[in-house]
Design a protein around this motif. Structure first.
Motif, mmCIF file in Angstrom:
data_model
loop_
_atom_site.group_PDB
_atom_site.id
_atom_site.type_symbol
_atom_site.label_atom_id
_atom_site.label_comp_id
_atom_site.label_asym_id
_atom_site.label_seq_id
_atom_site.Cartn_x
_atom_site.Cartn_y
_atom_site.Cartn_z
ATOM 1 N N VAL A 49 10.813 -13.917 -29.043
ATOM 2 C CA VAL A 49 10.507 -12.513 -28.806
ATOM 3 C C VAL A 49 11.152 -11.701 -29.923
ATOM 4 C CG1 VAL A 49 12.506 -12.197 -27.282
ATOM 5 C CG2 VAL A 49 10.570 -10.619 -27.133
ATOM 6 N N ILE A 50 10.406 -10.737 -30.462
ATOM 7 C CA ILE A 50 10.893 -9.863 -31.528
ATOM 8 C C ILE A 50 10.910 -8.438 -30.992
ATOM 9 C CG2 ILE A 50 10.563 -9.077 -33.902
ATOM 10 C CD1 ILE A 50 8.876 -11.607 -34.376
ATOM 11 N N ALA A 51 12.032 -7.739 -31.189
ATOM 12 C CA ALA A 51 12.182 -6.396 -30.634
ATOM 13 C C ALA A 51 12.827 -5.474 -31.656
ATOM 14 C CB ALA A 51 13.028 -6.443 -29.364
ATOM 15 N N ASP A 52 12.739 -4.185 -31.383
ATOM 16 C CA ASP A 52 13.309 -3.215 -32.313
ATOM 17 C C ASP A 52 14.831 -3.184 -32.251
ATOM 18 O OD1 ASP A 52 13.455 -2.112 -29.785
ATOM 19 O OD2 ASP A 52 12.620 -0.158 -30.342
ATOM 20 N N LYS A 53 15.387 -3.499 -31.079
ATOM 21 C CA LYS A 53 16.834 -3.524 -30.915
ATOM 22 C C LYS A 53 17.271 -4.891 -30.393
ATOM 23 C CE LYS A 53 17.509 1.446 -30.094
ATOM 24 N NZ LYS A 53 16.173 1.832 -30.488
ATOM 25 N N GLU A 54 18.510 -5.248 -30.737
ATOM 26 C CA GLU A 54 18.982 -6.585 -30.364
ATOM 27 C C GLU A 54 19.071 -6.760 -28.851
ATOM 28 O OE1 GLU A 54 22.350 -9.828 -31.727
ATOM 29 O OE2 GLU A 54 22.658 -7.712 -32.203
ATOM 30 N N TYR A 55 19.597 -5.768 -28.167
ATOM 31 C CA TYR A 55 19.753 -5.918 -26.719
ATOM 32 C C TYR A 55 18.398 -6.006 -26.022
ATOM 33 C CZ TYR A 55 21.498 -5.313 -21.979
ATOM 34 O OH TYR A 55 21.784 -5.493 -20.645
ATOM 35 N N THR A 56 17.398 -5.342 -26.585
ATOM 36 C CA THR A 56 16.044 -5.453 -26.026
ATOM 37 C C THR A 56 15.557 -6.896 -26.113
ATOM 38 O OG1 THR A 56 15.544 -3.184 -26.693
ATOM 39 C CG2 THR A 56 13.666 -4.619 -26.208
ATOM 40 N N ALA A 57 15.822 -7.540 -27.240
ATOM 41 C CA ALA A 57 15.433 -8.940 -27.401
ATOM 42 C C ALA A 57 16.189 -9.835 -26.430
ATOM 43 C CB ALA A 57 15.690 -9.383 -28.839
ATOM 44 N N VAL A 58 17.469 -9.530 -26.199
ATOM 45 C CA VAL A 58 18.268 -10.324 -25.261
ATOM 46 C C VAL A 58 17.718 -10.190 -23.843
ATOM 47 C CG1 VAL A 58 20.555 -10.576 -24.224
ATOM 48 C CG2 VAL A 58 20.340 -10.220 -26.685
ATOM 49 N N LYS A 59 17.375 -8.966 -23.440
ATOM 50 C CA LYS A 59 16.827 -8.758 -22.099
ATOM 51 C C LYS A 59 15.482 -9.472 -21.936
ATOM 52 C CE LYS A 59 17.073 -4.224 -22.041
ATOM 53 N NZ LYS A 59 16.928 -2.844 -21.520
ATOM 54 N N ALA A 60 14.658 -9.416 -22.959
ATOM 55 C CA ALA A 60 13.359 -10.099 -22.895
ATOM 56 C C ALA A 60 13.553 -11.605 -22.803
ATOM 57 C CB ALA A 60 12.520 -9.736 -24.116
ATOM 58 N N LEU A 61 14.547 -12.114 -23.523
ATOM 59 C CA LEU A 61 14.836 -13.546 -23.444
ATOM 60 C C LEU A 61 15.241 -13.930 -22.026
ATOM 61 C CD1 LEU A 61 15.273 -16.318 -24.797
ATOM 62 C CD2 LEU A 61 17.597 -15.581 -25.344
ATOM 63 N N GLY A 62 16.003 -13.066 -21.362
ATOM 64 C CA GLY A 62 16.387 -13.338 -19.979
ATOM 65 C C GLY A 62 15.178 -13.491 -19.072
ATOM 66 N N ILE A 63 14.172 -12.648 -19.282
ATOM 67 C CA ILE A 63 12.936 -12.743 -18.496
ATOM 68 C C ILE A 63 12.227 -14.064 -18.793
ATOM 69 C CG2 ILE A 63 10.654 -11.724 -18.126
ATOM 70 C CD1 ILE A 63 11.946 -8.990 -18.836
ATOM 71 N N LEU A 64 12.161 -14.409 -20.063
ATOM 72 C CA LEU A 64 11.502 -15.655 -20.448
ATOM 73 C C LEU A 64 12.192 -16.871 -19.831
ATOM 74 C CD1 LEU A 64 10.816 -14.928 -24.226
ATOM 75 C CD2 LEU A 64 9.075 -15.225 -22.451
ATOM 76 N N LYS A 65 13.525 -16.865 -19.859
ATOM 77 C CA LYS A 65 14.259 -17.999 -19.294
ATOM 78 C C LYS A 65 13.987 -18.150 -17.798
ATOM 79 C CE LYS A 65 18.246 -18.417 -22.393
ATOM 80 N NZ LYS A 65 19.723 -18.304 -22.494
ATOM 81 N N THR A 66 13.867 -17.020 -17.123
ATOM 82 C CA THR A 66 13.670 -17.048 -15.673
ATOM 83 C C THR A 66 12.263 -17.485 -15.295
ATOM 84 O OG1 THR A 66 15.304 -15.290 -15.369
ATOM 85 C CG2 THR A 66 13.752 -15.660 -13.563
ATOM 86 N N ASP A 67 11.265 -17.002 -16.041
ATOM 87 C CA ASP A 67 9.878 -17.162 -15.594
ATOM 88 C C ASP A 67 9.043 -18.168 -16.381
ATOM 89 O OD1 ASP A 67 10.419 -15.311 -13.647
ATOM 90 O OD2 ASP A 67 9.625 -13.613 -14.778
ATOM 91 N N ALA A 68 9.523 -18.646 -17.513
ATOM 92 C CA ALA A 68 8.754 -19.656 -18.252
ATOM 93 C C ALA A 68 8.744 -20.967 -17.480
ATOM 94 C CB ALA A 68 9.349 -19.856 -19.633
ATOM 95 N N LYS A 69 7.646 -21.691 -17.577
ATOM 96 C CA LYS A 69 7.493 -22.981 -16.886
ATOM 97 C C LYS A 69 7.411 -24.097 -17.928
ATOM 98 C CE LYS A 69 7.143 -20.713 -12.993
ATOM 99 N NZ LYS A 69 8.320 -20.621 -12.099
ATOM 100 N N TRP A 70 8.125 -25.182 -17.638
ATOM 101 C CA TRP A 70 8.177 -26.317 -18.559
ATOM 102 C C TRP A 70 7.901 -27.622 -17.818
ATOM 103 C CZ3 TRP A 70 9.176 -25.438 -23.759
ATOM 104 C CH2 TRP A 70 9.711 -24.192 -24.097
ATOM 105 N N ASP A 71 7.326 -28.530 -18.520
ATOM 106 C CA ASP A 71 7.183 -29.897 -18.029
ATOM 107 C C ASP A 71 8.261 -30.724 -18.734
ATOM 108 O OD1 ASP A 71 6.429 -32.368 -17.103
ATOM 109 O OD2 ASP A 71 4.608 -32.516 -18.316
ATOM 110 N N SER A 72 9.286 -31.122 -17.991
ATOM 111 C CA SER A 72 10.450 -31.762 -18.607
ATOM 112 C C SER A 72 10.651 -33.183 -18.113
ATOM 113 C CB SER A 72 11.718 -30.951 -18.314
ATOM 114 O OG SER A 72 11.608 -29.647 -18.825
ATOM 115 N N LYS A 73 11.109 -34.028 -19.011
ATOM 116 C CA LYS A 73 11.464 -35.399 -18.667
ATOM 117 C C LYS A 73 12.981 -35.536 -18.696
ATOM 118 C CE LYS A 73 7.295 -37.336 -20.798
ATOM 119 N NZ LYS A 73 6.772 -38.243 -21.858
ATOM 120 N N PRO A 74 13.546 -36.322 -17.787
ATOM 121 C CA PRO A 74 15.012 -36.490 -17.794
ATOM 122 C C PRO A 74 15.469 -37.304 -18.997
ATOM 123 C CG PRO A 74 14.001 -37.975 -16.201
ATOM 124 C CD PRO A 74 12.899 -37.077 -16.699
ATOM 125 N N LEU A 75 16.707 -37.083 -19.413
ATOM 126 C CA LEU A 75 17.282 -37.907 -20.470
ATOM 127 C C LEU A 75 17.351 -39.360 -20.003
ATOM 128 C CD1 LEU A 75 20.229 -35.711 -21.821
ATOM 129 C CD2 LEU A 75 18.059 -36.177 -22.939
#
Length: 734
Positions: free
Chosen positions: A268-294
């Motif tokens: 995510v690219i934003a005009d201010k750093e904290y805006t990018a951090v907040k957007a990253l928080g949303i992505l971490k919460t709501d993004a879906k991944w297909d993951s395999k265990p180590l």
């Protein structure tokens, strides 16, 4: 913070300078000094000179100041000051008339990586030879100007003086309008060390003053006009596949400029750093991944290493065949994955403007990074410039190059805008390349004469170097984009068996290596395999000494013919004492068996009631040949011991089937200020010898000295790092 920066660039100037981007800007004063850029609106960049000529390494400016030019990176080891000292000494110029340009594909030579304690040995030698050649050339010019013989000339503070006529001419007058395109033959006479005025002295380091005053110094501090901020969404674990991201939610967020989704690479690219951090928080919460265990869990790591490691390859065998049995003693040592844990998470800035790409990075190899970004973007190297800027706590192969790759991709998404990529702490802990886990088995036999007559070491190790060198698969972004690049390890480097061959004189010795492909990403951590190998080797020497009923220091001396090695050890005993009480440990090594000699004494105190121990003091003696800056040697040795103590006592990357769990300083503890031992460093000066690499000499000996001190104090022989108190048999302590 107020910003006074300015950019200027054009394609014609770029092409005219043979592929060197002409780009001017005003950084903060401290950063400008580090990067070598003038505090002007435009900084004209000359073509990179042929490495065989003087002006490839040193250059006089119009005002008569000397610019020293090195492709090596300043990592806090003090090479800025030391390299300037070497050049200023040969030319008899005061330090206030010298500046330095560091690690810039638009200005400096391709010196590959800043690694292996090789900057002074390599770049320093080249700069010293160039300065000597320049002095010889300038004296010839001065002789013509003053109508005398070279033998009648002397130099003081950059002024050439005729002993006969007393006439003078300055270097500035001699070089005005001239390029020093004179070949560096390596035959120009160097100054007699007896006449040194700068080399060997504790010259003040401006960079330390800037850091201590909390001035803008690091890439993390750098700000450019119009700069935008990016954050990267990393997968939860290796090999995860992206299923979905909340695109609409991110698009509606105020200040968000762009969401980039390219395969598994999400930013995510934003005009201010904290805006990018907040957007990253949303992505971490709501993004879906297909993951395999180590595939490998920590409790099975060392068994898995033994089961999957390659067949044994002989590294060195000398003195006849080592017997298959009848060993006096055998032991197995274990080293876990350990991280760089850089204080400042990795950062880079990218700018795509006028069909040219500029990357500011704390990479240890600006040219290899440029080549790798070229592969990533399929962009000619001639259109890419990588400029080195120091990073906070950067050494070894941490996340710097990966952040550079991130910045390159995102700069292409925002033409004309500098894009700053700042990793989060969790990113740094989870995704940097770690120092490899190692398993080391050693067997030794003490013969009838009471000396070791057979030594056998087998090392199991993952790679200690997967640095980028042209293949985009070495960058995280390269592996995560929609059309991913394949990681090509390039085989296993000699870093795995670094310092595994004992410097001691044994009748027969054999060193062999088994490679394994471990579950975690690994690469170059400071000193590479030397840390684990010396920990095992010097612990085992201690065990054999006790087995033989000998004093550990005396036992080592009976097996050493190398006089410099012996002097380092005996000097440590003289300076720090030995045999004065419980809780003393000793260890010794010559880094890479070719660089600095170093001996360490560790002192620990035991608290049986609390079932813990405290490392109270580390004393060292180092012989690194000719000393350039004595403070630099002391700082590097002291810092190396403290860092190694933290590795040895506390550090281990924790993980489970869901990925890395050491994501914070709480889950990956390092030494706190109240745990740092007192350090004392003594230097053996050898002004007439070549300087030897010293930056990584302390790592391995410190680990072994601590282990040996714990044994001396408690009777518990700890062979698995980290040496945590719970591994001590407290019931054995009287």
């Amino acid at each position: 913070m107020k910003d006074h920066t300015h950019f200027s660039s054009d394609r014609r100037s770029f092409l005219k300078s043979s592929g060197h981007l002409v780009i001017g800007f005003q950084l903060f004063p401290a950063l400008a000094a580090i990067t070598g850029f003038e505090d002007k609106s435009v900084c004209e960049i000359e073509p990179v000179a042929d490495g065989q000529t003087i002006d490839a390494w040193i250059r006089f400016d119009a005002d008569g100041k000397l610019s020293v030019i090195t492709g090596k990176m300043e990592l806090g080891q003090g090479i800025r000051t030391a390299l300037m000292q070497m050049a200023a000494e040969e030319l008899d110029i005061p330090m206030n008339r010298v500046k330095i340009i560091i690690a810039d594909t638009g200005q400096t030579q391709d010196e590959r990586y800043t690694a292996g304690s090789g900057s002074i040995e390599g770049s320093g030698r080249a700069i010293r030879n160039a300065a000597a050649e320049a002095r010889q050339y300038l004296l010839k010019l001065a002789a013509e100007k003053l109508q005398t013989e070279v033998e009648n000339l002397s130099v003081k503070d950059g002024v050439v003086i005729s002993s006969k006529s007393k006439k003078t001419v300055t270097y500035q007058e001699l070089v005005t309008g001239k390029r020093l395109e004179v070949e560096v033959t390596g035959k120009a006479p160097l100054k007699d060390p007896a006449s040194y005025k700068l080399v060997g002295k504790a010259i003040h380091r401006d960079d330390i003053a800037q850091m201590a005053a909390a001035k803008a110094y690091y890439i993390q501090d750098m700000r450019l006009p119009g700069m935008v901020h990016a954050r990267i969404l990393r997968p939860p674990v290796y090999d995860s596949k992206l299923v979905s991201v909340p695109k609409e939610q991110i698009a509606k967020a105020p200040g968000v400029l762009k969401l980039v989704v390219n395969g598994n690479f999400v930013a995510v690219i934003a005009d201010k750093e904290y805006t990018a951090v907040k957007a990253l928080g949303i992505l971490k919460t709501d993004a879906k991944w297909d993951s395999k265990p180590l595939s490998v869990l920590p409790q099975n790591l060392y068994n898995n290493i033994l089961e999957t490691a390659s067949d044994s390859k002989v590294v060195e065998e000398s003195g006849g065949s080592v017997p298959a049995k009848d060993f006096t003693h055998e032991a197995v040592y274990k080293k876990p994955y350990q991280m760089h844990g850089s204080i400042g998470p990795s950062c880079a800035i990218g700018l795509w403007k006028n069909d040219l790409l500029t990357i500011w990075s704390h990479s240890q190899g600006v040219y290899p990074l440029r080549k790798t970004i070229s592969d990533l973007l399929k962009l000619p190297e001639s259109k890419i410039r990588v400029i080195g800027v120091p990073g906070a706590g950067c050494y070894g192969h941490n996340g710097a190059d990966d952040a550079g790759g991130d910045a390159a991709l995102l700069a292409m998404e925002m033409p004309g805008k500098p894009v700053r990529v700042q990793w989060m702490r969790e990113d740094e802990h989870k995704w940097e390349p770690y120092g490899s886990a190692m398993l080391l088995s050693i067997r030794g036999r003490i013969g009838a004469a009471g000396k070791i007559d057979a030594w056998d070491t087998e090392i199991c190790s993952d790679t200690h170097s997967s640095r980028p060198g042209g293949n985009a698969g070495h960058l995280l972004a390269g592996r995560h984009i929609a059309k991913p690049f394949t990681f090509k390890s390039g085989g296993f480097s000699g870093g795995s068996h670094r310092n595994s061959v004992p410097l001691y004189d044994f009748a027969a010795k054999k060193i062999s290596l088994r490679d394994f492909d471990g579950p975690l990403r690994s690469s170059a951590l400071r000193s590479l395999g030397a840390y684990g190998n010396i920990f095992a080797l010097e612990s085992f020497m201690d065990e054999l000494a006790w087995k033989a009923g000998e004093d550990p220091v005396a036992f080592r001396l009976t097996h050493l013919k190398d006089e410099r090695a012996r002097q380092v050890i005996t000097t440590l005993v003289q300076k720090a004492g030995w045999g004065q009480g419980k809780g003393e440990g000793f260890a010794f090594a010559q880094y890479k068996n070719s660089a600095a000699y170093l001996a360490v004494k560790a002192e620990v105190t035991i608290d049986k009631a609390a079932k813990t121990y405290q490392l109270t003091k580390l004393s060292a003696v180092i012989d690194s040949g000719q000393v350039i800056n004595s403070d630099g040697i002391i700082n590097q040795t002291s810092g190396g011991m403290i860092q190694a103590a933290s590795w040895t006592m506390l550090e281990e990357v924790k993980f489970d089937k869901t990925g890395i769990t050491s994501t914070t300083w709480e889950t990956y503890p390092i030494l706190r200020f109240d745990q740092v031992p007192h350090t004392e460093v003594h230097i053996i000066h050898r002004p007439g010898d070549e300087p030897l690499g010293a930056g990584e000499a302390a790592q391995g000996p410190t680990a072994a000295a601590i282990a040996n001190a714990i044994f001396h104090a408690t009777g518990s022989r700890l062979r698995e790092l980290p040496l945590t108190p719970d591994k001590i048999n407290w019931e054995k302590i009287s």
